[in-house]
Design a protein around this motif. Sequence first.
Motif, PDB file in Angstrom:
ATOM      1  N   ALA A  47       0.835  -1.203   0.000  1.00 34.58           N
ATOM      2  CA  ALA A  47       0.000   0.000   0.000  1.00 34.58           C
ATOM      3  C   ALA A  47       0.869   1.253   0.000  1.00 34.58           C
ATOM      4  CB  ALA A  47      -0.911  -0.002   1.232  1.00 34.58           C
ATOM      5  N   VAL A  48       0.318   2.308  -0.608  1.00 32.37           N
ATOM      6  CA  VAL A  48       0.976   3.612  -0.584  1.00 32.37           C
ATOM      7  C   VAL A  48       0.737   4.234   0.792  1.00 32.37           C
ATOM      8  CG1 VAL A  48       1.098   5.899  -1.623  1.00 32.37           C
ATOM      9  CG2 VAL A  48       0.663   3.899  -3.057  1.00 32.37           C
ATOM     10  N   ARG A  49       1.809   4.727   1.421  1.00 31.08           N
ATOM     11  CA  ARG A  49       1.689   5.281   2.770  1.00 31.08           C
ATOM     12  C   ARG A  49       2.331   6.667   2.835  1.00 31.08           C
ATOM     13  NH1 ARG A  49       5.426   1.185   2.794  1.00 31.08           N
ATOM     14  NH2 ARG A  49       7.536   1.678   3.536  1.00 31.08           N
ATOM     15  N   LEU A  50       1.892   7.419   3.851  1.00 30.49           N
ATOM     16  CA  LEU A  50       2.366   8.786   4.058  1.00 30.49           C
ATOM     17  C   LEU A  50       3.514   8.779   5.065  1.00 30.49           C
ATOM     18  CD1 LEU A  50       1.745  11.758   3.270  1.00 30.49           C
ATOM     19  CD2 LEU A  50       0.297  11.882   5.303  1.00 30.49           C
ATOM     20  N   GLY A  51       4.555   9.584   4.782  1.00 32.63           N
ATOM     21  CA  GLY A  51       5.711   9.633   5.660  1.00 32.63           C
ATOM     22  C   GLY A  51       5.375  10.152   7.043  1.00 32.63           C
ATOM     23  N   ASP A  52       6.146   9.701   8.045  1.00 37.68           N
ATOM     24  CA  ASP A  52       5.912  10.106   9.431  1.00 37.68           C
ATOM     25  C   ASP A  52       6.167  11.595   9.623  1.00 37.68           C
ATOM     26  OD1 ASP A  52       7.446   7.037  10.602  1.00 37.68           O
ATOM     27  OD2 ASP A  52       5.370   7.473   9.999  1.00 37.68           O
ATOM     28  N   LYS A  53       5.457  12.178  10.568  1.00 38.18           N
ATOM     29  CA  LYS A  53       5.630  13.598  10.860  1.00 38.18           C
ATOM     30  C   LYS A  53       6.963  13.837  11.555  1.00 38.18           C
ATOM     31  CE  LYS A  53       0.704  14.750  11.184  1.00 38.18           C
ATOM     32  NZ  LYS A  53      -0.354  15.342  12.032  1.00 38.18           N
ATOM     33  N   ARG A  54       7.469  15.058  11.384  1.00 37.70           N
ATOM     34  CA  ARG A  54       8.735  15.489  11.972  1.00 37.70           C
ATOM     35  C   ARG A  54       9.898  14.614  11.525  1.00 37.70           C
ATOM     36  NH1 ARG A  54       7.021  16.915  18.271  1.00 37.70           N
ATOM     37  NH2 ARG A  54       5.421  18.486  17.737  1.00 37.70           N
ATOM     38  N   THR A  55       9.819  14.100  10.318  1.00 44.63           N
ATOM     39  CA  THR A  55      10.920  13.341   9.730  1.00 44.63           C
ATOM     40  C   THR A  55      11.211  13.901   8.346  1.00 44.63           C
ATOM     41  OG1 THR A  55       9.469  11.685   8.705  1.00 44.63           O
ATOM     42  CG2 THR A  55      10.225  11.253  10.954  1.00 44.63           C
ATOM     43  N   LEU A  56      12.258  13.364   7.745  1.00 44.65           N
ATOM     44  CA  LEU A  56      12.645  13.815   6.415  1.00 44.65           C
ATOM     45  C   LEU A  56      11.578  13.506   5.366  1.00 44.65           C
ATOM     46  CD1 LEU A  56      15.038  14.994   4.732  1.00 44.65           C
ATOM     47  CD2 LEU A  56      15.749  12.638   4.331  1.00 44.65           C
ATOM     48  N   ASN A  59       4.903  14.188   4.912  1.00 45.93           N
ATOM     49  CA  ASN A  59       4.003  14.584   3.811  1.00 45.93           C
ATOM     50  C   ASN A  59       4.412  13.994   2.456  1.00 45.93           C
ATOM     51  OD1 ASN A  59       2.468  16.159   5.566  1.00 45.93           O
ATOM     52  ND2 ASN A  59       3.786  17.943   5.268  1.00 45.93           N
ATOM     53  N   CYS A  60       5.293  13.000   2.436  1.00 47.42           N
ATOM     54  CA  CYS A  60       5.678  12.314   1.195  1.00 47.42           C
ATOM     55  C   CYS A  60       4.921  10.986   1.094  1.00 47.42           C
ATOM     56  CB  CYS A  60       7.186  12.052   1.165  1.00 47.42           C
ATOM     57  SG  CYS A  60       8.187  13.536   1.118  1.00 47.42           S
ATOM     58  N   TYR A  61       4.500  10.632  -0.126  1.00 46.06           N
ATOM     59  CA  TYR A  61       3.812   9.365  -0.362  1.00 46.06           C
ATOM     60  C   TYR A  61       4.835   8.347  -0.844  1.00 46.06           C
ATOM     61  CZ  TYR A  61      -0.594  11.834   0.193  1.00 46.06           C
ATOM     62  OH  TYR A  61      -1.629  12.559   0.691  1.00 46.06           O
ATOM     63  N   LEU A  62       4.954   7.227  -0.121  1.00 46.49           N
ATOM     64  CA  LEU A  62       5.977   6.219  -0.370  1.00 46.49           C
ATOM     65  C   LEU A  62       5.324   4.864  -0.640  1.00 46.49           C
ATOM     66  CD1 LEU A  62       8.286   7.175   2.620  1.00 46.49           C
ATOM     67  CD2 LEU A  62       8.535   7.947   0.263  1.00 46.49           C
ATOM     68  N   GLN A  63       6.079   4.004  -1.363  1.00 43.69           N
ATOM     69  CA  GLN A  63       5.620   2.637  -1.632  1.00 43.69           C
ATOM     70  C   GLN A  63       6.833   1.725  -1.699  1.00 43.69           C
ATOM     71  OE1 GLN A  63       3.177   2.218  -5.117  1.00 43.69           O
ATOM     72  NE2 GLN A  63       2.340   0.264  -4.494  1.00 43.69           N
ATOM     73  N   ASP A  64       6.688   0.485  -1.184  1.00 40.92           N
ATOM     74  CA  ASP A  64       7.795  -0.462  -1.161  1.00 40.92           C
ATOM     75  C   ASP A  64       8.191  -0.877  -2.565  1.00 40.92           C
ATOM     76  OD1 ASP A  64       6.575  -2.091   1.846  1.00 40.92           O
ATOM     77  OD2 ASP A  64       7.981  -0.428   1.593  1.00 40.92           O
ATOM     78  N   LEU A  75      12.499   1.645  -1.228  1.00 45.53           N
ATOM     79  CA  LEU A  75      11.286   2.438  -1.373  1.00 45.53           C
ATOM     80  C   LEU A  75      11.404   3.328  -2.598  1.00 45.53           C
ATOM     81  CD1 LEU A  75      11.063   3.710   2.313  1.00 45.53           C
ATOM     82  CD2 LEU A  75       9.652   1.902   1.347  1.00 45.53           C
ATOM     83  N   ARG A  76      10.237   3.786  -3.077  1.00 43.83           N
ATOM     84  CA  ARG A  76      10.206   4.813  -4.118  1.00 43.83           C
ATOM     85  C   ARG A  76       9.281   5.940  -3.653  1.00 43.83           C
ATOM     86  NH1 ARG A  76      11.581   5.609  -9.337  1.00 43.83           N
ATOM     87  NH2 ARG A  76      12.211   3.455  -9.725  1.00 43.83           N
ATOM     88  N   CYS A  77       9.743   7.176  -3.790  1.00 41.60           N
ATOM     89  CA  CYS A  77       8.960   8.359  -3.404  1.00 41.60           C
ATOM     90  C   CYS A  77       8.043   8.713  -4.578  1.00 41.60           C
ATOM     91  CB  CYS A  77       9.906   9.513  -3.074  1.00 41.60           C
ATOM     92  SG  CYS A  77       9.059  10.980  -2.484  1.00 41.60           S
TER      93      CYS A  77
END
Length: 376
Positions: A47-56, A59-64, A75-77
Amino acid sequence: MEQVVCSCASCNAYFGEFVNQWIKISKSYISPVIDADEISSVSLTGAVRLGDKRTLIENCYLQDLACTCEAIIGLRCLETPVNHVLREGQLFLRLSSIQIKSMDTHKFVEIKVQRTLKLREASHGGSPPANESPDHGIPSEIHGHLLDHLQAQLDAQREETQRLNKAGFQMASSFDSAVLRIEGEVKRLKDGMASLKEEQSNSSNIVNTVDEKVDWLRVDVEDVRKTLATKSAYARLDEEVATAKSAVADIRTYLSDELSKWAKKQQRKQEALAADLSTARIELGTLRNELDGTKETIGKRTSAEDVYIKEVASLRADMNELRDELAKERSKKSLPREPVFPSREIDILTTNITKIGQRANQVEALQMDQFPINQS
């Protein structure tokens, strides 16, 4: 630049070729500075997931990213906010799940880290905060338009820089190929000269052997002349000596003709090799000049990007100064305000908008100065 091959650590399946220049994210992931032209044997999974807050990756959408053996290799951004340090489509490879080997020697190599990013640091990207004061609508709008304009310019410059990096890498590869070809030609020339010297030595040995046999024959003839007293025996020996001399002369002529033909053939080969070597040297000089021009253009691009970044930082400082001055003016007021914008605030807004306009004009002037570089 060194080129490496990446493969899956679980099944050794090859999936891409990269330049050995990397960005390291924390201790577990790396990202290529220059993207590969083609990546195979891998696919997006999960599944496409949203990056954790207060990290690099906030607000980025990532997928394995998985190998054909279903092992997760990174991962791919898929999508990033505006002004984010990461870019869309960026690849993150897990160090424990991949193998990196040299393309030439097929041995494991050490990665060359060009930049290191911390996973728990802010990304400094995304939309402005929602609780901003509504009184700042006009300067924020101008600020947003200017930042969007500068960001578009920076994106264009980044794409051009990546294209120039790839062109420089291709030029360097051509340069290495030319050097290898020249080294091969020089080696063949040296082998030809060594073979020529060896054959000349063998021919000299053959001639010396023939001369020794002729000397021995002469000694034998003299001995026979001394031992044989009859005229008929002497005439017979003279005929044998004449026959031997004729045979030796024929051998000398044959050897001389063969040696001359071989020498001419080797001379033609040597001339051809010398011509190829001269042509390769000219091509090598041309490649060096083109590589120097590419490096100079990349340096100018990098300087222009630094100027744009400084201008964006200056505009942000001006906006913060404008907000501080408006807050001070509000705190100094003792009477209820009658108009929506008092004359003092209007003067401050006018002055600061004029400053921002001057900054924007300076950015446009820098853009016009870079126009000849874009054409080149």
